[in-house]
Design a protein around this motif. Structure first.
Motif, PDB file in Angstrom:
ATOM      1  N   UNK A  89      14.032  35.340  -1.594  1.00  0.00           N
ATOM      2  CA  UNK A  89      13.062  35.466  -0.498  1.00  0.00           C
ATOM      3  C   UNK A  89      12.809  34.030  -0.031  1.00  0.00           C
ATOM      4  N   UNK A  90      12.713  32.996  -1.164  1.00  0.00           N
ATOM      5  CA  UNK A  90      12.722  31.550  -0.890  1.00  0.00           C
ATOM      6  C   UNK A  90      13.599  31.113  -0.101  1.00  0.00           C
ATOM      7  N   UNK A  91      14.908  31.425  -0.826  1.00  0.00           N
ATOM      8  CA  UNK A  91      16.103  30.961   0.070  1.00  0.00           C
ATOM      9  C   UNK A  91      16.337  31.606   1.394  1.00  0.00           C
ATOM     10  N   UNK A  92      15.987  32.924   1.544  1.00  0.00           N
ATOM     11  CA  UNK A  92      16.164  33.442   3.002  1.00  0.00           C
ATOM     12  C   UNK A  92      15.079  32.624   4.125  1.00  0.00           C
ATOM     13  N   UNK A  93      14.152  32.563   3.567  1.00  0.00           N
ATOM     14  CA  UNK A  93      13.023  31.636   4.396  1.00  0.00           C
ATOM     15  C   UNK A  93      13.527  30.370   4.613  1.00  0.00           C
ATOM     16  N   UNK A  94      13.882  29.652   3.600  1.00  0.00           N
ATOM     17  CA  UNK A  94      14.689  28.361   3.780  1.00  0.00           C
ATOM     18  C   UNK A  94      15.760  28.270   4.902  1.00  0.00           C
ATOM     19  N   UNK A  95      16.572  29.208   4.761  1.00  0.00           N
ATOM     20  CA  UNK A  95      17.606  29.461   5.662  1.00  0.00           C
ATOM     21  C   UNK A  95      17.277  29.804   7.234  1.00  0.00           C
ATOM     22  N   UNK A  96      16.387  30.604   7.241  1.00  0.00           N
ATOM     23  CA  UNK A  96      15.524  30.983   8.623  1.00  0.00           C
ATOM     24  C   UNK A  96      14.893  29.816   9.065  1.00  0.00           C
ATOM     25  N   UNK A  97      14.276  28.938   8.590  1.00  0.00           N
ATOM     26  CA  UNK A  97      13.801  27.799   8.798  1.00  0.00           C
ATOM     27  C   UNK A  97      14.794  26.759   9.316  1.00  0.00           C
ATOM     28  N   UNK A  98      15.627  26.741   8.629  1.00  0.00           N
ATOM     29  CA  UNK A  98      17.012  25.786   9.102  1.00  0.00           C
ATOM     30  C   UNK A  98      17.658  26.262  10.263  1.00  0.00           C
ATOM     31  N   UNK A  99      17.956  27.685  10.184  1.00  0.00           N
ATOM     32  CA  UNK A  99      18.373  28.113  11.510  1.00  0.00           C
ATOM     33  C   UNK A  99      17.444  27.935  12.785  1.00  0.00           C
ATOM     34  N   UNK A 100      16.216  28.082  12.530  1.00  0.00           N
ATOM     35  CA  UNK A 100      15.215  27.947  13.595  1.00  0.00           C
ATOM     36  C   UNK A 100      15.240  26.425  13.936  1.00  0.00           C
ATOM     37  N   UNK A 101      15.264  25.580  13.103  1.00  0.00           N
ATOM     38  CA  UNK A 101      15.340  24.185  13.369  1.00  0.00           C
ATOM     39  C   UNK A 101      16.531  23.770  14.113  1.00  0.00           C
ATOM     40  N   UNK A 102      17.690  24.173  13.816  1.00  0.00           N
ATOM     41  CA  UNK A 102      19.025  24.163  14.372  1.00  0.00           C
ATOM     42  C   UNK A 102      18.945  24.736  15.898  1.00  0.00           C
ATOM     43  N   UNK A 103      18.237  26.102  16.029  1.00  0.00           N
ATOM     44  CA  UNK A 103      18.407  26.571  17.397  1.00  0.00           C
ATOM     45  C   UNK A 103      17.220  25.820  18.135  1.00  0.00           C
ATOM     46  N   UNK A 104      16.136  25.325  17.715  1.00  0.00           N
ATOM     47  CA  UNK A 104      15.313  24.419  18.497  1.00  0.00           C
ATOM     48  C   UNK A 104      16.048  23.411  18.891  1.00  0.00           C
ATOM     49  N   UNK A 105      16.771  22.510  18.157  1.00  0.00           N
ATOM     50  CA  UNK A 105      17.648  21.355  18.273  1.00  0.00           C
ATOM     51  C   UNK A 105      18.534  21.682  19.720  1.00  0.00           C
ATOM     52  N   UNK A 106      19.346  22.823  19.459  1.00  0.00           N
ATOM     53  CA  UNK A 106      20.259  23.232  20.500  1.00  0.00           C
ATOM     54  C   UNK A 106      19.601  23.635  21.772  1.00  0.00           C
ATOM     55  N   UNK A 153      16.646  22.173  22.654  1.00  0.00           N
ATOM     56  CA  UNK A 153      16.203  20.990  23.082  1.00  0.00           C
ATOM     57  C   UNK A 153      17.485  20.206  23.985  1.00  0.00           C
ATOM     58  N   UNK A 154      18.799  20.410  23.358  1.00  0.00           N
ATOM     59  CA  UNK A 154      19.886  19.751  23.868  1.00  0.00           C
ATOM     60  C   UNK A 154      20.194  20.457  25.029  1.00  0.00           C
ATOM     61  N   UNK A 155      19.986  21.761  25.382  1.00  0.00           N
ATOM     62  CA  UNK A 155      20.527  22.523  26.418  1.00  0.00           C
ATOM     63  C   UNK A 155      19.222  22.041  27.707  1.00  0.00           C
ATOM     64  N   UNK A 156      17.936  21.818  27.098  1.00  0.00           N
ATOM     65  CA  UNK A 156      17.206  21.442  27.904  1.00  0.00           C
ATOM     66  C   UNK A 156      17.400  20.176  28.623  1.00  0.00           C
ATOM     67  N   UNK A 157      17.755  19.382  27.690  1.00  0.00           N
ATOM     68  CA  UNK A 157      17.968  17.861  28.336  1.00  0.00           C
ATOM     69  C   UNK A 157      19.101  18.094  29.190  1.00  0.00           C
ATOM     70  N   UNK A 158      20.235  18.601  28.899  1.00  0.00           N
ATOM     71  CA  UNK A 158      21.298  18.688  29.822  1.00  0.00           C
ATOM     72  C   UNK A 158      21.102  19.470  30.982  1.00  0.00           C
ATOM     73  N   UNK A 159      20.062  20.435  31.163  1.00  0.00           N
ATOM     74  CA  UNK A 159      19.458  21.131  32.395  1.00  0.00           C
ATOM     75  C   UNK A 159      18.893  20.046  33.165  1.00  0.00           C
ATOM     76  N   UNK A 160      17.934  19.176  32.498  1.00  0.00           N
ATOM     77  CA  UNK A 160      17.135  18.271  33.210  1.00  0.00           C
ATOM     78  C   UNK A 160      18.251  17.071  33.815  1.00  0.00           C
ATOM     79  N   UNK A 161      19.042  16.883  32.935  1.00  0.00           N
ATOM     80  CA  UNK A 161      19.945  15.717  33.534  1.00  0.00           C
ATOM     81  C   UNK A 161      20.919  16.368  34.748  1.00  0.00           C
ATOM     82  N   UNK A 162      21.104  17.481  34.276  1.00  0.00           N
ATOM     83  CA  UNK A 162      22.195  18.044  35.734  1.00  0.00           C
ATOM     84  C   UNK A 162      21.069  18.381  37.100  1.00  0.00           C
ATOM     85  N   UNK A 163      19.916  18.738  36.659  1.00  0.00           N
ATOM     86  CA  UNK A 163      19.085  18.667  37.794  1.00  0.00           C
ATOM     87  C   UNK A 163      18.824  17.501  38.532  1.00  0.00           C
TER      88      UNK A 163
END
Length: 187
Positions: A68-85, A87-97
């Protein structure tokens, strides 16, 4: 059905009363004669349960907690990675706009400059046409004026001849009238 249930409870109560009379009353667990055997079996059962719990149940619970601890850790890492992606997509969108707005602004500026140049060229062309028409009109006016001035001299000559003829009753030649109507030379 209700009567059958009542009869069943009554039979159970009678059996309990008979058993109590037969054994001599009271609960055997609370009889001090049986305490040593009860304590022995309590300790033996406790040790056996502790052994089973420590060897079988607790490792499984520990494994479940670790998973359970490992799954929570993986989920948090996945959430952080998705958040970074994200943020990057939002920055690309803002730049394109921003690029699109800049591009649109440049296109609008080019269009304004092109229209201004076309308007200026059209104005110059119309001004040139007007200037040509104005020169033609001035030339026609000048021609008409010179014709009118020359016609005025002839009309004045004819009018003066007619007036002199009426006054003196004699015809005068047009050359004589022109000589008289000519202005005197300036001295």
């Amino acid at each position: 059905m209700f009567a059958g249930t009542t009869m069943l409870f009554a039979a159970a109560a009678e059996a309990a009363e008979g058993a109590a009379k037969h054994e001599g009353g009271g609960l055997p667990q609370l009889n001090p004669e049986h305490f040593t055997g009860q304590l022995f079996w309590l300790v033996l059962t406790f040790v056996a349960l502790m052994f089973v719990m420590s060897r079988i149940a607790l490792p499984r619970v520990g494994d479940v907690l670790n998973e359970r601890r490992d799954r929570i850790k993986r989920d948090l890492e996945s959430a952080a990675r998705l958040k970074d992606e994200t943020d990057a997509a939002l920055a690309n969108y803002e730049k394109a706009l921003a690029d699109a707005r800049s591009n649109a602004s440049g296109i609008a500026k080019e269009t304004r400059e092109k229209l201004a140049a076309e308007t200026e060229a059209e104005r110059h062309r119309v001004d040139a046409q007007i200037a040509v028409k104005l020169q033609d009109a001035e030339a026609r006016i000048s021609t008409t004026k010179s014709k009118a001035v020359s016609a005025i001299g002839e009309v004045a000559t004819e009018t003066a001849r007619a007036v002199v003829s009426k006054l003196i009753g004699h015809d005068v030649s047009p050359e004589d009238v022109k000589k008289v109507l000519q202005p005197a030379p300036a001295e």
